[in-house]
Design a protein around this motif. Structure first.
Motif, PDB file in Angstrom:
ATOM      1  N   TRP A   1       0.854  -1.209   0.000  1.00 39.80           N
ATOM      2  CA  TRP A   1       0.000   0.000   0.000  1.00 39.80           C
ATOM      3  C   TRP A   1       0.867   1.227   0.000  1.00 39.80           C
ATOM      4  O   TRP A   1       2.030   1.210   0.394  1.00 39.80           O
ATOM      5  N   LYS A   2       0.282   2.300  -0.451  1.00 38.18           N
ATOM      6  CA  LYS A   2       0.897   3.603  -0.223  1.00 38.18           C
ATOM      7  C   LYS A   2      -0.155   4.696  -0.154  1.00 38.18           C
ATOM      8  O   LYS A   2      -1.053   4.766  -0.993  1.00 38.18           O
TER       9      LYS A   2
ATOM     10  N   GLY B   1      -2.172   8.934  11.049  1.00 37.17           N
ATOM     11  CA  GLY B   1      -2.810   7.779  11.686  1.00 37.17           C
ATOM     12  C   GLY B   1      -3.738   7.001  10.765  1.00 37.17           C
ATOM     13  O   GLY B   1      -4.384   6.048  11.197  1.00 37.17           O
ATOM     14  N   TYR B   2      -3.819   7.377   9.487  1.00 34.47           N
ATOM     15  CA  TYR B   2      -4.719   6.661   8.568  1.00 34.47           C
ATOM     16  C   TYR B   2      -4.163   5.282   8.182  1.00 34.47           C
ATOM     17  O   TYR B   2      -4.931   4.341   7.973  1.00 34.47           O
TER      18      TYR B   2
ATOM     19  N   ASP C   1       6.344  -6.839   3.429  1.00 36.21           N
ATOM     20  CA  ASP C   1       7.755  -6.459   3.556  1.00 36.21           C
ATOM     21  C   ASP C   1       7.906  -4.969   3.305  1.00 36.21           C
ATOM     22  O   ASP C   1       6.983  -4.294   2.862  1.00 36.21           O
TER      23      ASP C   1
ATOM     24  N   LYS D   1      11.872   3.363   7.726  1.00 32.63           N
ATOM     25  CA  LYS D   1      11.761   3.194   9.186  1.00 32.63           C
ATOM     26  C   LYS D   1      10.331   3.468   9.655  1.00 32.63           C
ATOM     27  O   LYS D   1       9.871   2.891  10.637  1.00 32.63           O
TER      28      LYS D   1
ATOM     29  N   ALA E   1       7.506   2.750   8.021  1.00 37.95           N
ATOM     30  CA  ALA E   1       6.698   1.548   7.786  1.00 37.95           C
ATOM     31  C   ALA E   1       7.040   0.479   8.832  1.00 37.95           C
ATOM     32  O   ALA E   1       6.144  -0.170   9.385  1.00 37.95           O
TER      33      ALA E   1
ATOM     34  N   HIS F   1       8.147   0.915  11.866  1.00 32.28           N
ATOM     35  CA  HIS F   1       7.558   1.340  13.143  1.00 32.28           C
ATOM     36  C   HIS F   1       6.054   1.008  13.170  1.00 32.28           C
ATOM     37  O   HIS F   1       5.540   0.466  14.148  1.00 32.28           O
ATOM     38  N   VAL F   2       5.388   1.327  12.073  1.00 29.26           N
ATOM     39  CA  VAL F   2       3.937   1.086  11.995  1.00 29.26           C
ATOM     40  C   VAL F   2       3.649  -0.416  12.030  1.00 29.26           C
ATOM     41  O   VAL F   2       2.783  -0.871  12.779  1.00 29.26           O
ATOM     42  N   TYR F   3       4.377  -1.222  11.264  1.00 33.27           N
ATOM     43  CA  TYR F   3       4.093  -2.659  11.209  1.00 33.27           C
ATOM     44  C   TYR F   3       4.351  -3.312  12.571  1.00 33.27           C
ATOM     45  O   TYR F   3       3.577  -4.141  13.029  1.00 33.27           O
TER      46      TYR F   3
ATOM     47  N   LYS G   1       2.141  -0.779  15.544  1.00 27.01           N
ATOM     48  CA  LYS G   1       0.721  -0.427  15.396  1.00 27.01           C
ATOM     49  C   LYS G   1      -0.096  -1.572  14.797  1.00 27.01           C
ATOM     50  O   LYS G   1      -1.293  -1.652  15.008  1.00 27.01           O
TER      51      LYS G   1
HETATM   52  C1  LIG Z   1       3.789   3.669   5.723  1.00 22.32           C
HETATM   53  C2  LIG Z   1       2.399   4.232   5.884  1.00 22.32           C
HETATM   54  C3  LIG Z   1       1.357   3.184   5.450  1.00 22.32           C
HETATM   55  C4  LIG Z   1       2.159   4.551   7.382  1.00 22.32           C
HETATM   56  O1  LIG Z   1       0.887   5.109   7.533  1.00 22.32           O
HETATM   57  P1  LIG Z   1       0.709   6.530   8.248  1.00 22.32           P
HETATM   58  O2  LIG Z   1      -0.732   6.826   8.319  1.00 22.32           O
HETATM   59  O3  LIG Z   1       1.578   7.537   7.590  1.00 22.32           O
HETATM   60  O4  LIG Z   1       1.277   6.176   9.688  1.00 22.32           O
HETATM   61  P2  LIG Z   1       0.833   6.780  11.101  1.00 22.32           P
HETATM   62  O5  LIG Z   1       0.499   8.233  10.963  1.00 22.32           O
HETATM   63  O6  LIG Z   1      -0.165   5.913  11.770  1.00 22.32           O
HETATM   64  O7  LIG Z   1       2.137   6.568  11.939  1.00 22.32           O
HETATM   65  C5  LIG Z   1       3.384   7.005  11.510  1.00 22.32           C
HETATM   66  C6  LIG Z   1       4.342   6.677  12.626  1.00 22.32           C
HETATM   67  O8  LIG Z   1       5.651   6.623  12.092  1.00 22.32           O
HETATM   68  C7  LIG Z   1       6.475   7.480  12.851  1.00 22.32           C
HETATM   69  N1  LIG Z   1       7.467   7.985  11.921  1.00 22.32           N
HETATM   70  C8  LIG Z   1       7.336   8.937  10.983  1.00 22.32           C
HETATM   71  N2  LIG Z   1       8.483   9.055  10.303  1.00 22.32           N
HETATM   72  C9  LIG Z   1       9.345   8.148  10.824  1.00 22.32           C
HETATM   73  C10 LIG Z   1      10.681   7.776  10.553  1.00 22.32           C
HETATM   74  N3  LIG Z   1      11.365   8.379   9.579  1.00 22.32           N
HETATM   75  N4  LIG Z   1      11.244   6.784  11.289  1.00 22.32           N
HETATM   76  C11 LIG Z   1      10.559   6.161  12.272  1.00 22.32           C
HETATM   77  N5  LIG Z   1       9.265   6.466  12.555  1.00 22.32           N
HETATM   78  C12 LIG Z   1       8.682   7.452  11.862  1.00 22.32           C
HETATM   79  C13 LIG Z   1       5.564   8.550  13.415  1.00 22.32           C
HETATM   80  O9  LIG Z   1       6.111   9.147  14.566  1.00 22.32           O
HETATM   81  C14 LIG Z   1       4.332   7.729  13.742  1.00 22.32           C
HETATM   82  O10 LIG Z   1       4.493   6.972  14.913  1.00 22.32           O
HETATM   83  P3  LIG Z   1       3.752   7.346  16.299  1.00 22.32           P
HETATM   84  O11 LIG Z   1       2.300   7.514  15.960  1.00 22.32           O
HETATM   85  O12 LIG Z   1       4.049   6.165  17.182  1.00 22.32           O
HETATM   86  O13 LIG Z   1       4.392   8.629  16.739  1.00 22.32           O
HETATM   87  C15 LIG Z   1       2.187   5.540   5.056  1.00 22.32           C
HETATM   88  O14 LIG Z   1       2.994   6.569   5.594  1.00 22.32           O
HETATM   89  C16 LIG Z   1       2.517   5.380   3.587  1.00 22.32           C
HETATM   90  O15 LIG Z   1       1.717   4.889   2.819  1.00 22.32           O
HETATM   91  N6  LIG Z   1       3.721   5.854   3.195  1.00 22.32           N
HETATM   92  C17 LIG Z   1       4.155   5.923   1.808  1.00 22.32           C
HETATM   93  C18 LIG Z   1       4.311   4.593   1.130  1.00 22.32           C
HETATM   94  C19 LIG Z   1       4.926   3.525   1.978  1.00 22.32           C
HETATM   95  O16 LIG Z   1       5.929   3.715   2.653  1.00 22.32           O
HETATM   96  N7  LIG Z   1       4.287   2.364   1.932  1.00 22.32           N
HETATM   97  C20 LIG Z   1       4.708   1.198   2.652  1.00 22.32           C
HETATM   98  C21 LIG Z   1       5.706   0.489   1.880  1.00 22.32           C
HETATM   99  S1  LIG Z   1       6.055  -1.069   2.596  1.00 22.32           S
END
Ligand SMILES: CC(C)(COP(=O)(O)OP(=O)(O)OC[C@H]1O[C@@H](n2cnc3c(N)ncnc32)[C@H](O)[C@@H]1OP(=O)(O)O)[C@@H](O)C(=O)NCCC(=O)NCCS
Length: 182
Positions: free
Chosen positions: A88-89, A99-100, A130, A136, A138, A140-142, A145
């Motif tokens: 996903w992205k 947080g989405y 993966d 970092k 992604a 953290h989220v995987y 969260k």
């Molecule tokens: C990865 C993704 C799905 C995460 O979803 P999101 O809605 O942005 O994530 P959230 O807002 O819930 O949380 C982001 C968390 O990452 C943390 N974070 C942000 N940048 C960071 C970094 N560079 N290193 C570590 N953590 C980081 C934030 O602090 C937050 O954590 P917290 O809520 O514990 O403080 C989304 O950002 C995305 O689609 N990104 C672009 C494409 C991508 O990377 N896809 C996944 C490929 S595997």
């Protein structure tokens, strides 16, 4: 497919989404995390072909809408081994870090583990995901969260568009782990 929760909709992509998908896929800033820092360089015609290629399959290419606005895309592949391979992205940067992501991912996982059409054919037992070592956020989220289990790291396992070797971090989440964590 089409699923909705609150203001988030995940639905199968149609050719009406082709222009937006083509813009995102050709944008190196959006595609960097997937290993394409210069974008895919794909014609609109090829994007339409790509969308058509998913039609009528259990595996799907989807778009993500928030409050009726297209903000990203995802796909999932069902290969017949009781696992699903999603990606996903959130492409619209203003919707990242809000947080989405975890909400979208949980919505998708619930659908994948319970959808009748998928599970009557291939009962889904686990989700395999993966990300790049550099991603970092992604990780953290995987890990924190979504509750995905880190399986390992594949060092320098493929070359990106610029010929740079990239390392992948692998995760899994079983159906039991997903439902027990809720
Ligand atoms: C990865 C993704 C799905 C995460 O979803 P999101 O809605 O942005 O994530 P959230 O807002 O819930 O949380 C982001 C968390 O990452 C943390 N974070 C942000 N940048 C960071 C970094 N560079 N290193 C570590 N953590 C980081 C934030 O602090 C937050 O954590 P917290 O809520 O514990 O403080 C989304 O950002 C995305 O689609 N990104 C672009 C494409 C991508 O990377 N896809 C996944 C490929 S595997």
């Amino acid at each position: 497919m089409r699923i909705r929760k609150d203001n988030i909709v995940i639905r199968s992509a149609t050719i009406n989404d082709a222009v937006q998908l083509n813009k995102w896929w050709n944008d190196g800033k959006v595609m960097e995390h997937a290993g394409f820092p210069r974008g895919l360089g794909e014609s609109l015609e090829d994007t339409i072909k790509n969308i058509r290629g998913w039609e009528g399959k259990l595996s799907q290419l989807c778009v993500i809408e928030i409050d009726g606005k297209l903000v990203g895309e995802l796909n999932y592949r069902i290969k017949g081994d009781n696992a699903v391979y999603p990606g996903w992205k959130i492409c619209d940067f203003s919707y990242q870090n809000q947080g989405y992501g975890p909400k979208i991912i949980r919505m998708l996982f619930e659908f994948l583990f319970t959808d009748e059409a998928i599970n009557s054919k291939f009962p889904i037992e686990k989700i395999v995901l993966d990300t790049m070592l550099e991603n970092k956020r992604a990780q953290h989220v995987y890990e924190n969260k979504i509750g995905a289990r880190k399986i390992g790291i594949r060092k320098d396992c493929w070359k990106d568009q610029n010929g740079k070797l990239r390392t992948v971090v692998d995760y899994e989440l079983s159906k039991e782990e997903f439902f027990n964590a809720r």
